[in-house]
Design a protein around this motif. Structure first.
Motif, PDB file in Angstrom:
ATOM      1  N   SER A 101       0.813  -1.216   0.000  1.00 29.14           N
ATOM      2  CA  SER A 101       0.000   0.000   0.000  1.00 29.14           C
ATOM      3  C   SER A 101       0.847   1.267   0.000  1.00 29.14           C
ATOM      4  CB  SER A 101      -0.944   0.006   1.204  1.00 29.14           C
ATOM      5  OG  SER A 101      -0.218   0.151   2.394  1.00 29.14           O
ATOM      6  N   ARG A 102       1.987   1.248   0.656  1.00 28.44           N
ATOM      7  CA  ARG A 102       2.847   2.433   0.708  1.00 28.44           C
ATOM      8  C   ARG A 102       3.951   2.419  -0.340  1.00 28.44           C
ATOM      9  NH1 ARG A 102       3.325   4.012   7.020  1.00 28.44           N
ATOM     10  NH2 ARG A 102       1.117   3.871   7.446  1.00 28.44           N
ATOM     11  N   ASP A 103       4.045   1.327  -1.073  1.00 27.45           N
ATOM     12  CA  ASP A 103       5.037   1.170  -2.143  1.00 27.45           C
ATOM     13  C   ASP A 103       6.467   1.368  -1.628  1.00 27.45           C
ATOM     14  OD1 ASP A 103       5.650   0.473  -4.732  1.00 27.45           O
ATOM     15  OD2 ASP A 103       5.667   2.546  -5.442  1.00 27.45           O
ATOM     16  N   GLU A 104       6.754   0.719  -0.496  1.00 28.44           N
ATOM     17  CA  GLU A 104       8.088   0.748   0.090  1.00 28.44           C
ATOM     18  C   GLU A 104       8.561  -0.682   0.316  1.00 28.44           C
ATOM     19  OE1 GLU A 104       8.504   3.116   3.550  1.00 28.44           O
ATOM     20  OE2 GLU A 104       7.389   4.797   2.688  1.00 28.44           O
ATOM     21  N   ALA A 105       9.783  -0.945  -0.060  1.00 27.44           N
ATOM     22  CA  ALA A 105      10.323  -2.300   0.050  1.00 27.44           C
ATOM     23  C   ALA A 105      10.797  -2.630   1.460  1.00 27.44           C
ATOM     24  CB  ALA A 105      11.476  -2.470  -0.927  1.00 27.44           C
ATOM     25  N   HIS A 106      10.945  -1.625   2.311  1.00 25.19           N
ATOM     26  CA  HIS A 106      11.458  -1.875   3.662  1.00 25.19           C
ATOM     27  C   HIS A 106      10.523  -2.771   4.465  1.00 25.19           C
ATOM     28  CE1 HIS A 106      13.695   1.514   2.240  1.00 25.19           C
ATOM     29  NE2 HIS A 106      14.486   1.504   3.300  1.00 25.19           N
ATOM     30  N   TYR A 107       9.229  -2.566   4.302  1.00 28.93           N
ATOM     31  CA  TYR A 107       8.269  -3.392   5.023  1.00 28.93           C
ATOM     32  C   TYR A 107       8.342  -4.846   4.560  1.00 28.93           C
ATOM     33  CZ  TYR A 107       6.053   0.888   6.688  1.00 28.93           C
ATOM     34  OH  TYR A 107       5.806   2.088   7.282  1.00 28.93           O
ATOM     35  N   PHE A 108       8.518  -5.039   3.275  1.00 34.55           N
ATOM     36  CA  PHE A 108       8.597  -6.402   2.755  1.00 34.55           C
ATOM     37  C   PHE A 108       9.878  -7.090   3.225  1.00 34.55           C
ATOM     38  CE2 PHE A 108       9.172  -9.684  -0.498  1.00 34.55           C
ATOM     39  CZ  PHE A 108       7.959 -10.323  -0.361  1.00 34.55           C
ATOM     40  N   GLY A 109      10.966  -6.344   3.289  1.00 35.82           N
ATOM     41  CA  GLY A 109      12.205  -6.897   3.827  1.00 35.82           C
ATOM     42  C   GLY A 109      12.061  -7.308   5.281  1.00 35.82           C
ATOM     43  N   ALA A 110      11.353  -6.491   6.047  1.00 32.28           N
ATOM     44  CA  ALA A 110      11.097  -6.840   7.446  1.00 32.28           C
ATOM     45  C   ALA A 110      10.210  -8.078   7.539  1.00 32.28           C
ATOM     46  CB  ALA A 110      10.443  -5.667   8.165  1.00 32.28           C
ATOM     47  N   ALA A 111       9.251  -8.213   6.619  1.00 33.35           N
ATOM     48  CA  ALA A 111       8.374  -9.388   6.611  1.00 33.35           C
ATOM     49  C   ALA A 111       9.176 -10.660   6.322  1.00 33.35           C
ATOM     50  CB  ALA A 111       7.258  -9.214   5.588  1.00 33.35           C
ATOM     51  N   VAL A 112      10.087 -10.589   5.375  1.00 37.91           N
ATOM     52  CA  VAL A 112      10.910 -11.753   5.040  1.00 37.91           C
ATOM     53  C   VAL A 112      11.829 -12.114   6.206  1.00 37.91           C
ATOM     54  CG1 VAL A 112      12.757 -12.565   3.525  1.00 37.91           C
ATOM     55  CG2 VAL A 112      10.793 -11.380   2.557  1.00 37.91           C
ATOM     56  N   ALA A 113      12.426 -11.111   6.830  1.00 37.79           N
ATOM     57  CA  ALA A 113      13.296 -11.368   7.985  1.00 37.79           C
ATOM     58  C   ALA A 113      12.508 -11.995   9.128  1.00 37.79           C
ATOM     59  CB  ALA A 113      13.965 -10.074   8.432  1.00 37.79           C
ATOM     60  N   LEU A 114      11.306 -11.489   9.384  1.00 37.80           N
ATOM     61  CA  LEU A 114      10.475 -12.056  10.447  1.00 37.80           C
ATOM     62  C   LEU A 114      10.051 -13.480  10.119  1.00 37.80           C
ATOM     63  CD1 LEU A 114       8.991 -11.713  13.116  1.00 37.80           C
ATOM     64  CD2 LEU A 114       7.082 -10.736  11.832  1.00 37.80           C
ATOM     65  N   ALA A 115       9.783 -13.765   8.852  1.00 37.21           N
ATOM     66  CA  ALA A 115       9.404 -15.121   8.453  1.00 37.21           C
ATOM     67  C   ALA A 115      10.552 -16.098   8.711  1.00 37.21           C
ATOM     68  CB  ALA A 115       9.002 -15.148   6.989  1.00 37.21           C
ATOM     69  N   LEU A 116      11.758 -15.705   8.352  1.00 44.25           N
ATOM     70  CA  LEU A 116      12.913 -16.572   8.589  1.00 44.25           C
ATOM     71  C   LEU A 116      13.160 -16.773  10.086  1.00 44.25           C
ATOM     72  CD1 LEU A 116      15.339 -15.195   5.864  1.00 44.25           C
ATOM     73  CD2 LEU A 116      14.158 -17.395   5.861  1.00 44.25           C
ATOM     74  N   LEU A 117      13.077 -15.696  10.858  1.00 38.32           N
ATOM     75  CA  LEU A 117      13.277 -15.787  12.295  1.00 38.32           C
ATOM     76  C   LEU A 117      12.204 -16.639  12.954  1.00 38.32           C
ATOM     77  CD1 LEU A 117      15.524 -13.921  13.708  1.00 38.32           C
ATOM     78  CD2 LEU A 117      13.540 -13.028  14.910  1.00 38.32           C
ATOM     79  N   SER A 118      10.978 -16.483  12.509  1.00 42.69           N
ATOM     80  CA  SER A 118       9.873 -17.261  13.062  1.00 42.69           C
ATOM     81  C   SER A 118      10.033 -18.744  12.764  1.00 42.69           C
ATOM     82  CB  SER A 118       8.552 -16.751  12.493  1.00 42.69           C
ATOM     83  OG  SER A 118       7.488 -17.555  12.898  1.00 42.69           O
ATOM     84  N   PHE A 119      10.459 -19.057  11.549  1.00 36.34           N
ATOM     85  CA  PHE A 119      10.656 -20.459  11.184  1.00 36.34           C
ATOM     86  C   PHE A 119      11.744 -21.099  12.040  1.00 36.34           C
ATOM     87  CE2 PHE A 119      13.091 -23.547   8.652  1.00 36.34           C
ATOM     88  CZ  PHE A 119      12.129 -24.530   8.536  1.00 36.34           C
ATOM     89  N   VAL A 120      12.865 -20.431  12.170  1.00 45.52           N
ATOM     90  CA  VAL A 120      13.982 -20.986  12.943  1.00 45.52           C
ATOM     91  C   VAL A 120      13.606 -21.139  14.415  1.00 45.52           C
ATOM     92  CG1 VAL A 120      16.326 -20.490  13.757  1.00 45.52           C
ATOM     93  CG2 VAL A 120      15.756 -20.194  11.356  1.00 45.52           C
ATOM     94  N   SER A 121      12.920 -20.142  14.974  1.00 43.60           N
ATOM     95  CA  SER A 121      12.551 -20.243  16.380  1.00 43.60           C
ATOM     96  C   SER A 121      11.498 -21.318  16.621  1.00 43.60           C
ATOM     97  CB  SER A 121      12.054 -18.897  16.904  1.00 43.60           C
ATOM     98  OG  SER A 121      10.853 -18.538  16.263  1.00 43.60           O
ATOM     99  N   THR A 122      10.581 -21.511  15.688  1.00 45.41           N
ATOM    100  CA  THR A 122       9.578 -22.562  15.831  1.00 45.41           C
ATOM    101  C   THR A 122      10.224 -23.938  15.773  1.00 45.41           C
ATOM    102  OG1 THR A 122       7.876 -21.166  14.859  1.00 45.41           O
ATOM    103  CG2 THR A 122       7.463 -23.523  14.867  1.00 45.41           C
ATOM    104  N   VAL A 123      11.143 -24.132  14.857  1.00 44.27           N
ATOM    105  CA  VAL A 123      11.834 -25.418  14.756  1.00 44.27           C
ATOM    106  C   VAL A 123      12.680 -25.671  15.999  1.00 44.27           C
ATOM    107  CG1 VAL A 123      13.627 -26.665  13.478  1.00 44.27           C
ATOM    108  CG2 VAL A 123      11.806 -25.503  12.248  1.00 44.27           C
ATOM    109  N   ALA A 124      13.383 -24.647  16.480  1.00 42.22           N
ATOM    110  CA  ALA A 124      14.224 -24.825  17.672  1.00 42.22           C
ATOM    111  C   ALA A 124      13.380 -25.143  18.905  1.00 42.22           C
ATOM    112  CB  ALA A 124      15.048 -23.563  17.914  1.00 42.22           C
ATOM    113  N   THR A 125      12.259 -24.456  19.062  1.00 47.67           N
ATOM    114  CA  THR A 125      11.396 -24.714  20.218  1.00 47.67           C
ATOM    115  C   THR A 125      10.754 -26.088  20.125  1.00 47.67           C
ATOM    116  OG1 THR A 125      10.934 -22.349  20.310  1.00 47.67           O
ATOM    117  CG2 THR A 125       9.519 -23.775  21.600  1.00 47.67           C
ATOM    118  N   ALA A 126      10.348 -26.492  18.934  1.00 50.93           N
ATOM    119  CA  ALA A 126       9.751 -27.824  18.770  1.00 50.93           C
ATOM    120  C   ALA A 126      10.774 -28.921  19.077  1.00 50.93           C
ATOM    121  CB  ALA A 126       9.207 -27.982  17.358  1.00 50.93           C
TER     122      ALA A 126
END
Length: 92
Positions: free
Chosen positions: A57-82
Protein backbone atom coordinates in the motif's frame (compact mmCIF):
# COMPACT_ATOMS: atom_id res chain seq x y z
CA UNK A 1 2.01 -2.62 -12.07
CA UNK A 2 -1.43 -3.84 -11.07
CA UNK A 3 -3.01 -1.64 -8.41
CA UNK A 4 -5.05 -3.40 -5.73
CA UNK A 5 -8.26 -1.47 -5.19
CA UNK A 6 -8.75 0.10 -1.79
CA UNK A 7 -12.03 -1.81 -1.64
CA UNK A 8 -9.90 -4.91 -0.98
CA UNK A 9 -6.90 -3.38 0.79
CA UNK A 10 -8.66 -1.55 3.64
CA UNK A 11 -10.88 -4.49 4.71
CA UNK A 12 -7.84 -6.81 4.55
CA UNK A 13 -5.88 -4.52 6.87
CA UNK A 14 -8.82 -4.26 9.26
CA UNK A 15 -9.40 -8.04 9.21
CA UNK A 16 -5.74 -8.84 9.90
CA UNK A 17 -5.72 -6.34 12.77
CA UNK A 18 -8.79 -7.99 14.31
CA UNK A 19 -7.17 -11.39 13.89
CA UNK A 20 -4.09 -10.09 15.71
CA UNK A 21 -6.26 -9.14 18.67
CA UNK A 22 -7.86 -12.60 18.63
CA UNK A 23 -4.46 -14.25 18.37
CA UNK A 24 -3.25 -12.26 21.36
CA UNK A 25 -6.20 -13.51 23.37
CA UNK A 26 -5.44 -17.09 22.33
CA UNK A 27 -1.82 -16.61 23.40
CA UNK A 28 -2.88 -15.29 26.79
CA UNK A 29 -5.25 -18.23 27.35
CA UNK A 30 -2.79 -20.91 26.14
CA UNK A 31 -2.91 -23.96 28.42
CA UNK A 32 0.61 -25.21 27.86
CA UNK A 33 3.79 -24.41 25.97
CA UNK A 34 2.78 -26.15 22.74
CA UNK A 35 -0.45 -24.14 22.50
CA UNK A 36 1.55 -20.99 23.16
CA UNK A 37 4.01 -21.93 20.43
CA UNK A 38 1.21 -22.38 17.90
CA UNK A 39 -0.36 -19.07 18.96
CA UNK A 40 2.97 -17.25 18.59
CA UNK A 41 3.48 -18.81 15.17
CA UNK A 42 0.00 -17.67 14.14
CA UNK A 43 0.74 -14.14 15.35
CA UNK A 44 3.99 -14.12 13.38
CA UNK A 45 2.14 -15.13 10.20
CA UNK A 46 -0.42 -12.38 10.76
CA UNK A 47 2.28 -9.76 11.32
CA UNK A 48 4.10 -10.95 8.20
CA UNK A 49 0.93 -10.58 6.14
CA UNK A 50 0.27 -7.16 7.66
CA UNK A 51 3.80 -6.04 6.76
CA UNK A 52 3.37 -7.33 3.21
CA UNK A 53 0.11 -5.41 2.80
CA UNK A 54 1.69 -2.25 4.20
CA UNK A 55 4.62 -2.67 1.83
CA UNK A 56 2.21 -2.88 -1.07
CA UNK A 57 0.00 0.00 0.00
CA UNK A 58 2.85 2.43 0.71
CA UNK A 59 5.04 1.17 -2.14
CA UNK A 60 8.09 0.75 0.09
CA UNK A 61 10.32 -2.30 0.05
CA UNK A 62 11.46 -1.87 3.66
CA UNK A 63 8.27 -3.39 5.02
CA UNK A 64 8.60 -6.40 2.75
CA UNK A 65 12.21 -6.90 3.83
CA UNK A 66 11.10 -6.84 7.45
CA UNK A 67 8.37 -9.39 6.61
CA UNK A 68 10.91 -11.75 5.04
CA UNK A 69 13.30 -11.37 7.98
CA UNK A 70 10.47 -12.06 10.45
CA UNK A 71 9.40 -15.12 8.45
CA UNK A 72 12.91 -16.57 8.59
CA UNK A 73 13.28 -15.79 12.30
CA UNK A 74 9.87 -17.26 13.06
CA UNK A 75 10.66 -20.46 11.18
CA UNK A 76 13.98 -20.99 12.94
CA UNK A 77 12.55 -20.24 16.38
CA UNK A 78 9.58 -22.56 15.83
CA UNK A 79 11.83 -25.42 14.76
CA UNK A 80 14.22 -24.83 17.67
CA UNK A 81 11.40 -24.71 20.22
CA UNK A 82 9.75 -27.82 18.77
CA UNK A 83 13.06 -29.72 18.96
CA UNK A 84 13.52 -28.52 22.53
CA UNK A 85 10.03 -29.62 23.54
CA UNK A 86 10.41 -32.93 21.72
CA UNK A 87 13.69 -33.86 23.37
CA UNK A 88 12.56 -32.96 26.88
CA UNK A 89 15.32 -30.49 27.66
CA UNK A 90 18.25 -28.55 26.29
CA UNK A 91 20.65 -31.50 26.36
CA UNK A 92 18.26 -34.37 25.59
Amino acid sequence: MIIMPTVVLIPALIWITLLLVGGGLVLIRARDVSHGLVALDMLAVLIISLLALLSYSRDEAHYFGAAVALALLSFVSTVATARYLGSGGPFG
